[in-house]
Design a protein around this motif. Structure first.
Motif: not given
Length: 275
Positions: A105-109, A229-232
């Motif tokens: 589990m390493q984030g949505l990205g 992060q997918i945001t980034d």
């Protein structure tokens, strides 16, 4: 043509323990239908037939849900209960289902990058089943976004205004208004403090992404909470080209929280449940 949708479903659902100790949070029922089925129906109604799931351990119930249960089918064949399977049968007939595992589990990205093998070099939708979106007045949220994608052919994120005291839970955007409902993104910040937020427009769990996002994610260092992060990644994409934010039509329930889940259940029972 938009034909693929990705569902990141590997998370642990810790906010609903102990219920989610052995059951996927995406299988929690809103009245008589699990969250993940609402999500797949939304994708199907947007004209998307190919469903890809990024799963993890303890998530086998999701695969079983979108498969035939021969013992159950035999038991209820010819009875009134058989009608209760009509919606899932329709999905199984209309869609294909593919699965891959996110081992860490390493984030949505990272979860979206793990799904690259399922979507290939194609634009694709992303639905986070935690966010239950219902639009009784018309098209579902992903269908609304697909119409925009056919026009603009770029990454699109769904946004809504959130209260100041909830801003820290979301990715937040700023940008230039193209119309009342469409904003060209110029900035995105993951889970900012309210005093640092560029606006009160929060990204919710609906995306349409172009395939160049995969190379960007691979070159995106861990961000907030040490996760990819997918945001980034989407901010990088916005700086390199064009990303649009869309104020969708409909109701959104945060079913990752207990109050949101209860509100969704009450709404679905009063407005959608047919007995």
């Amino acid at each position: 043509m938009l034909s693929k949708c990705l569902f990141p479903v590997a998370g642990y659902g810790t906010r609903f323990l102990p219920a989610t100790k052995s059951m996927p949070k995406e299988m929690m029922p809103v009245v008589d239908k699990p969250l993940i089925q609402y999500a797949v129906e939304e994708a199907m109604n947007a004209g998307i037939p190919d469903m890809g799931f990024v799963t993890g351990r303890t998530k086998r119930a999701i695969e079983d849900h979108f498969d035939i249960n021969y013992e159950l089918e035999k038991e209820i064949a010819g009875s009134g209960k058989e009608q209760r399977l009509s919606s899932i049968r329709e999905l199984m007939a209309a869609c294909t289902f593919s699965y891959t595992r996110q081992k860490q589990m390493q984030g949505l990205g990272h979860a979206i990058l793990t799904g690259k093998t399922l979507v290939g070099d194609n634009p694709f939708g992303v639905i986070l089943a935690d966010d239950l979106c219902i639009n009784p007045e018309g098209q579902g949220v992903l269908a609304q976004m697909a119409t925009l994608f056919n026009q603009f052919r770029c990454t699109i994120v769904a946004v809504e205004e959130v209260p100041e005291d909830e801003i820290h839970k979301y990715g937040v955007i700023a940008g230039e208004a193209i119309s009342d409902d469409i904003i060209r993104v110029t900035d995105m910040v993951e889970k900012p403090a309210k005093e640092d937020a560029p606006s009160n427009l929060a990204v919710i769990g609906r995306y349409i992404l172009t395939p160049d996002i995969f190379d960007i994610i691979e070159n995106t260092p861990p961000g907030k909470n040490g996760e990819v992060q997918i945001t980034d990644a989407i901010l990088t994409q916005a700086k390199q080209g064009c990303v649009l934010a869309y104020r969708f039509k409909g109701h959104r329930f945060d079913c990752g929280s207990v109050p949101g889940f209860i509100n969704a259940t009450n709404y679905a029972y009063e407005n959608l449940f047919k007995g």
